[in-house]
Write a protein that holds these residues in place. Sequence first.
Motif, PDB file in Angstrom:
ATOM      1  N   MET A   1     -37.126  28.961  45.209  1.00  0.00           N
ATOM      2  CA  MET A   1     -36.445  27.672  45.152  1.00  0.00           C
ATOM      3  C   MET A   1     -34.995  27.883  44.769  1.00  0.00           C
ATOM      4  N   LEU A   2     -34.195  26.865  45.027  1.00  0.00           N
ATOM      5  CA  LEU A   2     -32.765  26.929  44.717  1.00  0.00           C
ATOM      6  C   LEU A   2     -32.402  25.727  43.868  1.00  0.00           C
ATOM      7  N   THR A   3     -31.641  25.957  42.794  1.00  0.00           N
ATOM      8  CA  THR A   3     -31.118  24.857  41.991  1.00  0.00           C
ATOM      9  C   THR A   3     -29.635  24.695  42.283  1.00  0.00           C
ATOM     10  N   LEU A   4     -29.173  23.465  42.131  1.00  0.00           N
ATOM     11  CA  LEU A   4     -27.789  23.155  42.482  1.00  0.00           C
ATOM     12  C   LEU A   4     -27.263  22.076  41.552  1.00  0.00           C
ATOM     13  N   LEU A   5     -26.125  22.349  40.940  1.00  0.00           N
ATOM     14  CA  LEU A   5     -25.390  21.353  40.169  1.00  0.00           C
ATOM     15  C   LEU A   5     -24.118  21.042  40.923  1.00  0.00           C
ATOM     16  N   CYS A   6     -23.878  19.769  41.232  1.00  0.00           N
ATOM     17  CA  CYS A   6     -22.674  19.472  42.015  1.00  0.00           C
ATOM     18  C   CYS A   6     -22.049  18.154  41.588  1.00  0.00           C
ATOM     19  N   ARG A   7     -20.751  18.084  41.850  1.00  0.00           N
ATOM     20  CA  ARG A   7     -19.991  16.851  41.650  1.00  0.00           C
ATOM     21  C   ARG A   7     -18.901  16.796  42.717  1.00  0.00           C
ATOM     22  N   ASP A   8     -18.957  15.788  43.559  1.00  0.00           N
ATOM     23  CA  ASP A   8     -17.931  15.539  44.583  1.00  0.00           C
ATOM     24  C   ASP A   8     -17.695  16.770  45.462  1.00  0.00           C
ATOM     25  N   GLU A   9     -18.731  17.184  46.166  1.00  0.00           N
ATOM     26  CA  GLU A   9     -18.663  18.343  47.065  1.00  0.00           C
ATOM     27  C   GLU A   9     -19.074  17.959  48.493  1.00  0.00           C
ATOM     28  N   ALA A  10     -18.777  16.726  48.894  1.00  0.00           N
ATOM     29  CA  ALA A  10     -19.276  16.233  50.185  1.00  0.00           C
ATOM     30  C   ALA A  10     -18.751  17.036  51.368  1.00  0.00           C
ATOM     31  N   ASP A  11     -17.605  17.682  51.229  1.00  0.00           N
ATOM     32  CA  ASP A  11     -17.031  18.415  52.365  1.00  0.00           C
ATOM     33  C   ASP A  11     -17.822  19.670  52.713  1.00  0.00           C
ATOM     34  N   ILE A  12     -18.648  20.151  51.797  1.00  0.00           N
ATOM     35  CA  ILE A  12     -19.376  21.401  52.027  1.00  0.00           C
ATOM     36  C   ILE A  12     -20.879  21.252  51.793  1.00  0.00           C
ATOM     37  N   LEU A  13     -21.287  20.176  51.140  1.00  0.00           N
ATOM     38  CA  LEU A  13     -22.643  20.068  50.611  1.00  0.00           C
ATOM     39  C   LEU A  13     -23.715  20.108  51.699  1.00  0.00           C
ATOM     40  N   GLU A  14     -23.560  19.313  52.747  1.00  0.00           N
ATOM     41  CA  GLU A  14     -24.606  19.274  53.768  1.00  0.00           C
ATOM     42  C   GLU A  14     -24.761  20.632  54.443  1.00  0.00           C
ATOM     43  N   SER A  15     -23.653  21.301  54.734  1.00  0.00           N
ATOM     44  CA  SER A  15     -23.727  22.632  55.333  1.00  0.00           C
ATOM     45  C   SER A  15     -24.467  23.597  54.417  1.00  0.00           C
ATOM     46  N   MET A  16     -24.177  23.512  53.137  1.00  0.00           N
ATOM     47  CA  MET A  16     -24.805  24.413  52.170  1.00  0.00           C
ATOM     48  C   MET A  16     -26.315  24.174  52.088  1.00  0.00           C
ATOM     49  N   LEU A  17     -26.717  22.911  52.052  1.00  0.00           N
ATOM     50  CA  LEU A  17     -28.143  22.597  51.949  1.00  0.00           C
ATOM     51  C   LEU A  17     -28.886  23.041  53.205  1.00  0.00           C
ATOM     52  N   ARG A  18     -28.344  22.710  54.363  1.00  0.00           N
ATOM     53  CA  ARG A  18     -29.004  23.083  55.621  1.00  0.00           C
ATOM     54  C   ARG A  18     -29.120  24.604  55.753  1.00  0.00           C
ATOM     55  N   PHE A  19     -28.059  25.314  55.373  1.00  0.00           N
ATOM     56  CA  PHE A  19     -28.065  26.774  55.491  1.00  0.00           C
ATOM     57  C   PHE A  19     -29.202  27.385  54.687  1.00  0.00           C
ATOM     58  N   HIS A  20     -29.328  26.984  53.433  1.00  0.00           N
ATOM     59  CA  HIS A  20     -30.310  27.640  52.576  1.00  0.00           C
ATOM     60  C   HIS A  20     -31.738  27.232  52.921  1.00  0.00           C
ATOM     61  N   LEU A  21     -31.931  26.009  53.365  1.00  0.00           N
ATOM     62  CA  LEU A  21     -33.269  25.625  53.826  1.00  0.00           C
ATOM     63  C   LEU A  21     -33.660  26.445  55.056  1.00  0.00           C
ATOM     64  N   ALA A  22     -32.680  26.699  55.926  1.00  0.00           N
ATOM     65  CA  ALA A  22     -32.955  27.519  57.103  1.00  0.00           C
ATOM     66  C   ALA A  22     -33.217  28.967  56.738  1.00  0.00           C
ATOM     67  N   GLN A  23     -32.749  29.396  55.564  1.00  0.00           N
ATOM     68  CA  GLN A  23     -32.949  30.771  55.114  1.00  0.00           C
ATOM     69  C   GLN A  23     -34.279  30.972  54.384  1.00  0.00           C
TER      70      GLN A  23
END
Length: 507
Positions: A1-23
Motif C-alpha cells: 500500500m501507499l500512504t500520501l500526505l498532500c496539500r494543494d497538489e492538483a497539478d500533479i496529484l491525479e498523475s501520481m495516483l494513476r501511476f502508482h495504482l498501475a504499478q
Amino acid sequence: MLTLLCRDEADILESMLRFHLAQGVDRIIATDNGSVDGSLEILKRFERRGQLTLLQEPEHTHDQAVWVTRMARMAAAMGADWVINSDADEFWWPEQGSLKSSLTQVPESIKGVLVERTNFLPPVRNIADKTPFYQRQTLRERVSRNSLGKPLPPKLIHRAHAGIEISDGNHGAGVDGTPISAIENAGIEILHVPIRSYAQLERKIRQGTEALQRNKRVSAGIGDSWRKIYANHLSQGTLPAYYDSLRPKPAALAAQLVRGELIDDRRLLKALGNPLPRVAVITPYYKEPLAQLRQCHDSVLAQSEPCLHVLVADGHRRRRINHWRAEHVRLPRSHGDIGSTPRLIGSYHAIGLGVDAVAFLDGDNWYRPDHIASLLAEMDQHQADFVSSSRTLCRLDGTVMGPCPLTDPERFIDTNAMLFGRGSFHLLHQWVLMPPYGHLIGDRIMLHHLKNAGLKRQHLNQVSVFYRCAKAGLYRQMKEPIPEGVQPRPDYETSFRQWESDGQPPL
C-alpha cells in the motif's frame, strides 16, 4: 500500500495516483491537509472508485510524522505487506517489472528498502505555459543535493507493522524506538518533481514554512530547506530570481548534458503522456452516413474536457473509423435494439479501462464544446451519480430549430444528454434487460431506473446537445414543415401501454 500526505497538489496529484495504482499498489491511504485547489476533489474521486481511503486534517500544521504514522499503521491493519510513504511529487520507479513484483522478490528477512531520489529541473518561468509538468520537465539531475550540498537522503519502503513510527520527512521508521534496518538497493528509484512552476514553488514555500511555524511538536531543524528559502528569498522578494537560478542557462545545460551531470529522462513523459480521460462517450452506429459520424466524432474531440470516444459498430462497421482517434468496437451482427446493446458493450469497455463517467451520443448528433465539462463540473460539485442537460433540436440539414420543449428531468431526458457517474454504473445493464418493446422508449425507462434507485441526480438547463430530428413528431412539436426524408412518428403509445400492462408505473 501507499500512504500520501498532500496539500494543494492538483497539478500533479491525479498523475501520481494513476501511476502508482498501475504499478501494482493495492490501495492508497491519503490525508488531505486542507487543500483548496481541487486536490480534495481528486482524492474523493479515487475514494469513490474504491481505490483510496481518505482522511482529512484541515489544520495547517504539517504534522507529517504523526499523520503518516497513522496511515502506515492503518495500512498494516488493512493487511498490507509493504508500505510506501510518499509525497505527491514522487514517482517510485522500478527498474524492471512493477513495484509489486520488485518488492515481492525482496527476501522475507529484509524489513526495509532505502530508495534514492533525484530531481527534475524546474521549467522556465512562464505563467502562460499550462502544459502538464511531464511535458515541460524532461531534464533530471544525475545526483541531486540538499541545501547543505549533500546528496538527497533516500526514502524508506518498509514492511507493514502495527507499531510502526514514521519520522518527519518519511526518511526513516522504527518500532519501539529501534530503527528499521534496510538494504540500499532493490531495483527502485524515485523520480522527484518538487518544483513544477514558479507559482507552485511560492505556494509550497509559503504554506509549508508557515505550517511548520505553527507546529509546536517539531524542532526548528525540520523543514530546514523550506525555512531558509522563506527567510532568504520569499520574505526578501527575491524568490523569482532564486527560481530562475535553479535552471542553468542554455549553454550550461548543454555542457552538463555532455558531462552526464544532467540526463534527458523522458520516462515520465512516456508513462503519463497519454492519460486516460475521465469521461467516455459511447456512440452506437448502424448505417449513418460517414459525414454525420465524422461530425459526431469531431464534436467529441472538440470537448474542453478530454473524452475517450468509443464507437460501436452494430453489425455494419466502417473501416475508416479504425484511423480515427477513438476506440472502435465492432459487433459481428446487428442486435436490432436501436443501439441499446452497443451502448452497454461500449460502456463496459470504457469502464474496464478505468473511466469515471459515461455519456452517450448517437451517430447523427453532436455536442457543444463545453457540454461534457459542464456536466462533469456539476457532478463533481454536488457529488452526483447522474447529471443531465436539455437538447437543441436541429433539422435534417443540421440547422437549428430551437430548444427541445419536451425535456423534463422527472419525465424525459434524451439519451444523448445523460452522464452516468460511477455511482450509477450498476444500472447500465438495463439497456439490455429492458423488454423488446422498451428500446423505443429506452431513455424514459433508464430515467425510471435512475429515479427508482434513489440516486443523486442533477439537471442543467442548458441546450448543449444538438439533436438531428429524423422523425416527423418533433417537427410538428416545433410547428415546422416536415422535410423530405423524415420518417413517420414511431408508435410510442403502444410501448407505453405494454410497459404499464407489465405492472410498471406510467412513464
